[in-house]
Design an enzyme around this catalytic site. Structure first.
Site, PDB file in Angstrom:
ATOM      1  N   GLU A 187       7.706  15.304 -15.704  1.00 21.93           N
ATOM      2  CA  GLU A 187       6.805  16.184 -14.820  1.00 21.93           C
ATOM      3  C   GLU A 187       7.414  17.335 -15.450  1.00 21.93           C
ATOM      4  OE1 GLU A 187       4.317  16.141 -12.869  1.00 21.93           O
ATOM      5  OE2 GLU A 187       4.222  13.865 -12.955  1.00 21.93           O
ATOM      6  N   GLY A 227       4.827  17.933  -9.448  1.00 19.57           N
ATOM      7  CA  GLY A 227       5.268  16.587  -9.190  1.00 19.57           C
ATOM      8  C   GLY A 227       4.080  15.739  -9.730  1.00 19.57           C
ATOM      9  N   GLU A 248       5.237  20.565 -17.300  1.00 24.23           N
ATOM     10  CA  GLU A 248       4.967  21.877 -16.802  1.00 24.23           C
ATOM     11  C   GLU A 248       5.573  23.061 -17.844  1.00 24.23           C
ATOM     12  OE1 GLU A 248       3.202  22.489 -14.127  1.00 24.23           O
ATOM     13  OE2 GLU A 248       3.002  20.467 -13.369  1.00 24.23           O
ATOM     14  N   PRO A 283       6.167   8.504   6.936  1.00 19.15           N
ATOM     15  CA  PRO A 283       4.919   7.812   6.993  1.00 19.15           C
ATOM     16  C   PRO A 283       3.655   8.778   6.906  1.00 19.15           C
ATOM     17  CG  PRO A 283       6.078   6.665   8.542  1.00 19.15           C
ATOM     18  CD  PRO A 283       6.679   7.898   8.227  1.00 19.15           C
ATOM     19  N   GLU A 343      -3.575  26.504 -11.060  1.00 18.06           N
ATOM     20  CA  GLU A 343      -2.484  27.299 -11.780  1.00 18.06           C
ATOM     21  C   GLU A 343      -1.268  26.948 -11.633  1.00 18.06           C
ATOM     22  OE1 GLU A 343      -3.092  31.345 -10.049  1.00 18.06           O
ATOM     23  OE2 GLU A 343      -3.971  30.632  -8.199  1.00 18.06           O
ATOM     24  N   ARG A 373       1.065  -1.078   0.130  1.00 15.99           N
ATOM     25  CA  ARG A 373      -0.031  -0.009   0.053  1.00 15.99           C
ATOM     26  C   ARG A 373       0.898   1.157   0.124  1.00 15.99           C
ATOM     27  NH1 ARG A 373      -3.208  -0.426  -2.831  1.00 15.99           N
ATOM     28  NH2 ARG A 373      -3.043   1.872  -2.648  1.00 15.99           N
TER      29      ARG A 373
END
Lengths: 227, 227
Positions: free
Chosen positions: B63, B47, B67, B84, B115, B10
DNA sequence: ACAAAAGTGTTCGATATACACCCATGT
DNA sequence: ACATGGGTGTATATCGAACACTTTTGT
């Protein structure tokens, strides 16, 4: 982008810890022999999966403790290796750390390691996964840090002579240093202090023992210790 | 240990890219305003999730491209943040990168950003997640690298005058440099060369244009450029 | 007595720093 | 003509590098 919900992940996260020590005038690192597939029987850097509610550094310290029984040692995050093909089992991203320890620790093989032994840096065996790259990176970083910071103390016992400290620097940096210049620089850097005690039992005069000054700053805009 | 089979995870992995540029004599970074929960409406470092068969650096470049539309820019892994509790949705580990770009790029908001705007480093707004810590870390690393390496060129156009280069260093390092000493050092470092062209159109004499020497080495054991 | 190792200063070259003026060009 | 900004050299202080002998102690 799309950060609104977590995707189902086929992804695992490990930490690997490159552990260095000085022993017999050599720099050594701890390696484990893998007991399971993949890469069964090959040497590897100790490491393992990050637990669910564990920070990365806590996971690294846990691995370190399982291998050496040591706590409170110098530990620093190194780099994260995430090539999709680095592990044949699937996507395993590893956060590599490096640790500096002191003294003669008997390594303990974990449950996935057939043995754990100290290996001198010169003449390392083939390593599993991309562990050769990780180890090379750790070594570069260690040398680099040593030139700029006082991190060398982390490889020595609490009390040490200047000759021992100089030997540590020479072993790691790989070339000899001038005794008088070394002593002047390390003392002017103000990172060690006399303990008032002496080491004797050898031929020759007694040597003053020093300790690391816990209040030492170093690092920030520090001039290179050994240019 | 227990590295024999992958545990069910997970766990999500993201990359965050701190993008710097120089503009109007200021150092700026690109921030996006989050369009979704958590931290909806707050500013964040751009990100997103790492895709299944994508290396970390490729994810960071993707990424960056989304952008800014830019490829082939300076990009470097910074640090991996894995507390965590850093993301309320669950276990999200992020590998932070920093990038240096040049020129006046119109940012494009991604699908999860309302934005995307350039923000001067002085006077940043509150940031989502632990992004303040990531940005601070990136800034420290940028300043540090600038003192030791020639990475400053990555923030300038291909051709630049020595005055522009000096201004870049002054903006980032935060204090003024002596013109004659700066010129001597940067020329002796042998990392730039004349283009033969000039910049004019201003009051005063024309300024020689220089370019970065692609065959420059620098970095390895380089002496500090600006001590 | 001898061997091993600790401790200690100085000289010289290299590098860093501080500092001011002249001239070309655009308005 | 004037304001702006490019380009240039030197003197001084600081730092780094090289180098050898004396003294202590254990065997």
């Amino acid at each position: 982008m799309s950060r609104s919900q977590l995707p189902p992940a086929r992804l695992a996260l490990t930490v690997d810890v490159v552990i260095f020590r000085l022993h017999d005038a050599r720099l050594e690192t701890l390696l484990v022999r893998r007991a399971a597939l993949p890469h069964k029987g090959r040497w590897a850097i100790p490491g393992g999966f990050v637990h669910a509610n564990e920070s990365l550094e806590v996971a690294a310290r846990r691995e370190l403790y399982e291998e050496t029984g040591l706590k409170n040692v110098y530990l620093e995050q190194l780099y994260t290796f995430g090539d999709p093909k680095r592990d044949p089992r699937g996507r395993v991203v590893t956060v590599a750390y490096f640790a500096l320890i002191t003294g003669a620790i008997q390594p303990r093989a974990g449950d996935d390691a057939a043995e754990a032994v100290w290996q001198p840096i010169n003449g390392l065996p083939d390593l599993a996964f991309d562990h050769k790259a990780i180890l090379d990176y750790a070594l570069r970083r260690l040398r680099y840090k040593l030139e700029y910071t006082a991190v060398g103390f982390e490889l020595l016992p609490d009390e040490f002579t200047l000759a021992e400290l100089q030997a540590a620097y020479e072993i790691i940096l790989g070339d000899p240093l001038d005794k008088r210049n070394f002593r002047r620089r390390i003392l002017e850097a103000n990172v060690i202090e006399e303990t008032g005690k002496y080491r004797s039992g050898q031929i020759g005069p007694r040597a003053q023992l020093y300790r690391y000054r816990s209040d030492a700053v170093a690092e920030v805009k520090a001039r290179r210790l050994f240019p």
